[in-house]
Design a protein around this motif. Structure first.
Motif, mmCIF file in Angstrom:
data_model
loop_
_atom_site.group_PDB
_atom_site.id
_atom_site.type_symbol
_atom_site.label_atom_id
_atom_site.label_comp_id
_atom_site.label_asym_id
_atom_site.label_seq_id
_atom_site.Cartn_x
_atom_site.Cartn_y
_atom_site.Cartn_z
ATOM 1 N N LYS A 100 1.282 -1.220 10.700
ATOM 2 C CA LYS A 100 2.247 -2.475 10.755
ATOM 3 C C LYS A 100 3.273 -2.472 9.947
ATOM 4 C CE LYS A 100 3.052 -6.418 12.735
ATOM 5 N NZ LYS A 100 3.508 -6.562 13.944
ATOM 6 N N PHE A 101 3.018 -2.132 8.690
ATOM 7 C CA PHE A 101 4.022 -2.064 7.484
ATOM 8 C C PHE A 101 5.142 -1.112 8.267
ATOM 9 C CE2 PHE A 101 6.247 -0.260 3.751
ATOM 10 C CZ PHE A 101 6.386 -1.454 2.951
ATOM 11 N N GLU A 102 4.869 0.046 8.417
ATOM 12 C CA GLU A 102 6.088 1.077 8.957
ATOM 13 C C GLU A 102 6.647 0.599 10.295
ATOM 14 O OE1 GLU A 102 7.118 3.635 7.268
ATOM 15 O OE2 GLU A 102 5.540 3.221 5.589
ATOM 16 N N LYS A 103 6.071 -0.270 11.261
ATOM 17 C CA LYS A 103 6.631 -0.717 12.355
ATOM 18 C C LYS A 103 7.673 -1.660 11.987
ATOM 19 C CE LYS A 103 5.080 -3.070 16.666
ATOM 20 N NZ LYS A 103 4.143 -3.463 17.243
ATOM 21 N N ASN A 104 7.084 -2.587 11.023
ATOM 22 C CA ASN A 104 8.215 -3.611 10.692
ATOM 23 C C ASN A 104 9.078 -3.292 9.802
ATOM 24 O OD1 ASN A 104 6.405 -5.600 11.863
ATOM 25 N ND2 ASN A 104 5.632 -6.225 9.925
ATOM 26 N N LYS A 105 9.178 -2.218 9.048
ATOM 27 C CA LYS A 105 10.118 -1.594 8.369
ATOM 28 C C LYS A 105 11.113 -0.889 9.375
ATOM 29 C CE LYS A 105 9.361 1.728 5.364
ATOM 30 N NZ LYS A 105 8.712 2.651 4.254
ATOM 31 N N ALA A 106 10.746 -0.156 10.167
ATOM 32 C CA ALA A 106 11.457 0.409 11.247
ATOM 33 C C ALA A 106 12.480 -0.797 12.241
ATOM 34 C CB ALA A 106 10.785 1.197 12.255
ATOM 35 N N LYS A 107 11.531 -1.982 12.456
ATOM 36 C CA LYS A 107 12.323 -2.828 13.327
ATOM 37 C C LYS A 107 13.418 -3.626 12.315
ATOM 38 C CE LYS A 107 9.589 -6.353 13.774
ATOM 39 N NZ LYS A 107 8.282 -7.298 14.569
#
Length: 104
Positions: A92-99
């Motif tokens: 989730k952290f990586e997804k939010n960073k990318a977003k």
């Protein structure tokens, strides 16, 4: 301690004391999490308003304990749902960073 270790520690403790026989489905764990979040809300309201001045007000627990209870219940819920919370958090952290990388 890593999140995975904390999650195992909580679940092992609950199993040892027989709590997993009382709270038998993820819905119970979720409702317990919501109950603890309500205690955080009550403590914040008590600290940030004049509730202490009311004669029927009770002093809530320390906010640190209440937030720790929320974390405990979150670890428990993840265990009941067979979720590796540490792995899920990192995804989730990586997804939010990318977003959100284009927001700056």
């Amino acid at each position: 301690m890593e999140i995975k270790e904390a999650q195992e520690l909580v679940y092992d403790h609950l199993k040892k004391i027989g709590y997993t026989e009382i709270e038998t489905i993820p819905t119970h764990a979720f409702l317990h999490l919501i109950e603890e979040m309500g205690e955080v809300a009550r403590t914040l309201l008590h600290k940030e308003t004049k509730r202490a001045s009311l004669k029927y007000s009770t002093e809530p627990s320390d906010i640190e304990d209440e937030v720790a209870d929320v974390f405990w219940q979150t670890l428990k819920l993840a265990s009941y749902l067979d979720i590796d919370l540490e792995e899920s958090f990192m995804k989730k952290f990586e997804k939010n960073k990318a977003k959100n990388k284009n927001l700056k």
